[in-house]
Design a protein around this motif. Structure first.
Motif, PDB file in Angstrom:
ATOM      1  N   ARG A   1      53.370  93.049  17.833  1.00 49.25           N
ATOM      2  CA  ARG A   1      52.406  92.710  18.893  1.00 49.25           C
ATOM      3  C   ARG A   1      52.371  93.794  19.975  1.00 49.25           C
ATOM      4  NH1 ARG A   1      54.421  87.438  17.858  1.00 49.25           N
ATOM      5  NH2 ARG A   1      55.982  87.616  19.502  1.00 49.25           N
ATOM      6  N   ALA A   2      53.546  94.266  20.359  1.00 48.57           N
ATOM      7  CA  ALA A   2      53.615  95.313  21.380  1.00 48.57           C
ATOM      8  C   ALA A   2      53.041  96.620  20.857  1.00 48.57           C
ATOM      9  CB  ALA A   2      55.068  95.512  21.827  1.00 48.57           C
TER      10      ALA A   2
ATOM     11  N   LYS B   1      50.647  96.948  18.639  1.00 41.59           N
ATOM     12  CA  LYS B   1      49.190  96.856  18.582  1.00 41.59           C
ATOM     13  C   LYS B   1      48.571  97.169  19.940  1.00 41.59           C
ATOM     14  CE  LYS B   1      45.347  93.928  17.174  1.00 41.59           C
ATOM     15  NZ  LYS B   1      44.921  92.714  16.435  1.00 41.59           N
ATOM     16  N   LEU B   2      49.177  96.694  21.013  1.00 39.68           N
ATOM     17  CA  LEU B   2      48.649  96.971  22.354  1.00 39.68           C
ATOM     18  C   LEU B   2      48.626  98.473  22.636  1.00 39.68           C
ATOM     19  CD1 LEU B   2      50.370  94.142  24.441  1.00 39.68           C
ATOM     20  CD2 LEU B   2      47.972  94.260  23.709  1.00 39.68           C
ATOM     21  N   LEU B   3      49.679  99.179  22.245  1.00 41.24           N
ATOM     22  CA  LEU B   3      49.725 100.622  22.472  1.00 41.24           C
ATOM     23  C   LEU B   3      48.775 101.354  21.528  1.00 41.24           C
ATOM     24  CD1 LEU B   3      53.534 101.223  23.095  1.00 41.24           C
ATOM     25  CD2 LEU B   3      51.676 101.433  24.745  1.00 41.24           C
TER      26      LEU B   3
ATOM     27  N   GLN C   1      45.975 100.232  20.458  1.00 42.12           N
ATOM     28  CA  GLN C   1      44.633 100.058  21.006  1.00 42.12           C
ATOM     29  C   GLN C   1      44.433 100.909  22.257  1.00 42.12           C
ATOM     30  OE1 GLN C   1      44.265  95.756  21.362  1.00 42.12           O
ATOM     31  NE2 GLN C   1      43.263  95.638  19.373  1.00 42.12           N
ATOM     32  N   LYS C   2      45.487 101.072  23.032  1.00 43.24           N
ATOM     33  CA  LYS C   2      45.400 101.902  24.233  1.00 43.24           C
ATOM     34  C   LYS C   2      45.088 103.354  23.879  1.00 43.24           C
ATOM     35  CE  LYS C   2      48.183 103.617  28.132  1.00 43.24           C
ATOM     36  NZ  LYS C   2      49.499 103.526  28.833  1.00 43.24           N
TER      37      LYS C   2
ATOM     38  N   ASP D   1      57.149  97.903  25.437  1.00 39.95           N
ATOM     39  CA  ASP D   1      57.652  97.073  26.537  1.00 39.95           C
ATOM     40  C   ASP D   1      58.925  96.300  26.187  1.00 39.95           C
ATOM     41  OD1 ASP D   1      55.917  97.831  28.499  1.00 39.95           O
ATOM     42  OD2 ASP D   1      54.498  96.192  28.170  1.00 39.95           O
TER      43      ASP D   1
ATOM     44  N   HIS E   1      44.571  99.620  15.747  1.00 38.26           N
ATOM     45  CA  HIS E   1      44.023  99.978  17.056  1.00 38.26           C
ATOM     46  C   HIS E   1      42.591  99.470  17.217  1.00 38.26           C
ATOM     47  CE1 HIS E   1      42.848 103.104  14.221  1.00 38.26           C
ATOM     48  NE2 HIS E   1      41.856 103.460  15.017  1.00 38.26           N
TER      49      HIS E   1
ATOM     50  N   SER F   1      39.547  96.819  17.663  1.00 37.20           N
ATOM     51  CA  SER F   1      39.311  95.503  18.256  1.00 37.20           C
ATOM     52  C   SER F   1      38.885  94.551  17.141  1.00 37.20           C
ATOM     53  CB  SER F   1      38.196  95.593  19.302  1.00 37.20           C
ATOM     54  OG  SER F   1      36.952  95.904  18.670  1.00 37.20           O
TER      55      SER F   1
END
Length: 282
Positions: A46-47, A49-51, A53-54, A68, A244, A246
């Motif tokens: 999960r963490a 995926k956030l990076l 996408q960033k 994180d 990455h 959406s």
């Protein structure tokens, strides 16, 4: 048939098996990180995926030092990297083992160069990763020019311009996805090539082949490179977990792939070994 002056080749899953390389190295890395940190793989996914996408890529090279859950445990980048060093080494080892050219790629590209043709590459992977692959695969100087998207932000001590010594790199401004007729025509215009003077090879019907057809460029479909997801649904599920893209982009990609699956490619335009490209240059 017009005399061909250039080959334009896709890179990932056309020159080498990108998916296997990514899946094995990423899986090994996350499993090792989970054992060391006692953070579950699902939380790490999960963490990640956030990076991803960033930064707009599913292979962000500096992922671990920015996760994180790990920063909360180790407090700072230096301590974090020291603790998870075995995971980084495992990643690099697996990547080295799996980043291998498909059979006959190097010999074929050399023969193309010996004929006085240009060897161009066109990838959706960002400049840093495209450059790294060409260097590591021994294609620096064999590929004349590589076209790829601009980099995400890189650490101050990292630069994709340091990776290639001979191959020129043309970074394409703005976000784009294949199939892009306009960008393919731009690549031709840069080298003063007409569509009939070029042969394009790629593994994706919905992206590479559709793009070539839309631009009026002769093509061959490297079917062998498209089989990397066959019977590997669980492996592909991992890529979807950390993608990455959406949700809208994932759906758009699904529709594009479905449309591509309906494309009828003449048997005379399908190759199963990279060396078969040479048959289209006689």
């Amino acid at each position: 048939m017009f005399k061909k002056k250039a080959l334009i080749t896709d890179i990932d899953n056309t020159l080498f098996d990108w998916f296997t390389m990514w899946h094995r190295s990423f899986s090994v890395m996350i499993e090792n990180v989970s054992k060391i940190s006692e953070v579950s793989t699902e939380e790490l996914y999960r963490a990640a995926k956030l990076l991803h996408q960033k930064y707009g890529t599913a292979e962000y090279a500096f992922l671990l030092e920015e996760l994180d859950p790990l920063l909360k445990i180790y407090g700072n980048k230096a301590t974090l990297l020291e603790k998870i060093d075995p995971a980084i080494k495992a990643f690099r080892s697996e990547r080295k083992k799996t980043m291998r050219l498909y059979p006959h790629v190097l010999e074929t590209l050399k023969q193309i160069k010996d004929r006085g043709m240009l060897a161009l590459a066109f990838s959706e992977s960002k400049a840093y990763y495209s450059s790294y692959r060409i260097a590591q695969l021994g294609l620096d100087g064999i590929i004349d020019i590589v076209y790829c998207p601009k980099d995400h932000d890189l650490p101050e001590d990292q630069s994709s311009t340091q990776l290639l010594k001979v191959t020129q790199r043309h970074v394409l401004d703005g976000a784009f996805k294949k199939p892009s007729r306009e960008i393919l025509l731009k690549i031709l215009a840069d080298s003063k090539l007409n569509p009939e003077e070029v042969l394009y090879v790629g593994d994706s019907k919905s992206k590479d082949i559709k793009m070539a057809i839309d631009a009026g460029v002769d093509y061959v479909w490297f079917e062998y490179g498209s089989t990397h997801l066959n019977a590997r649904k669980e492996d592909y599920d991992l890529l979807k977990k950390v993608t990455h893209w959406s949700d809208d982009e994932v759906e758009a990609e699904r529709v594009l792939a479905a449309d591509g699956g309906k494309m009828e490619i003449p048997a005379s335009r399908i190759i199963h070994e990279y060396s078969q490209i040479l048959n289209f240059l006689e």
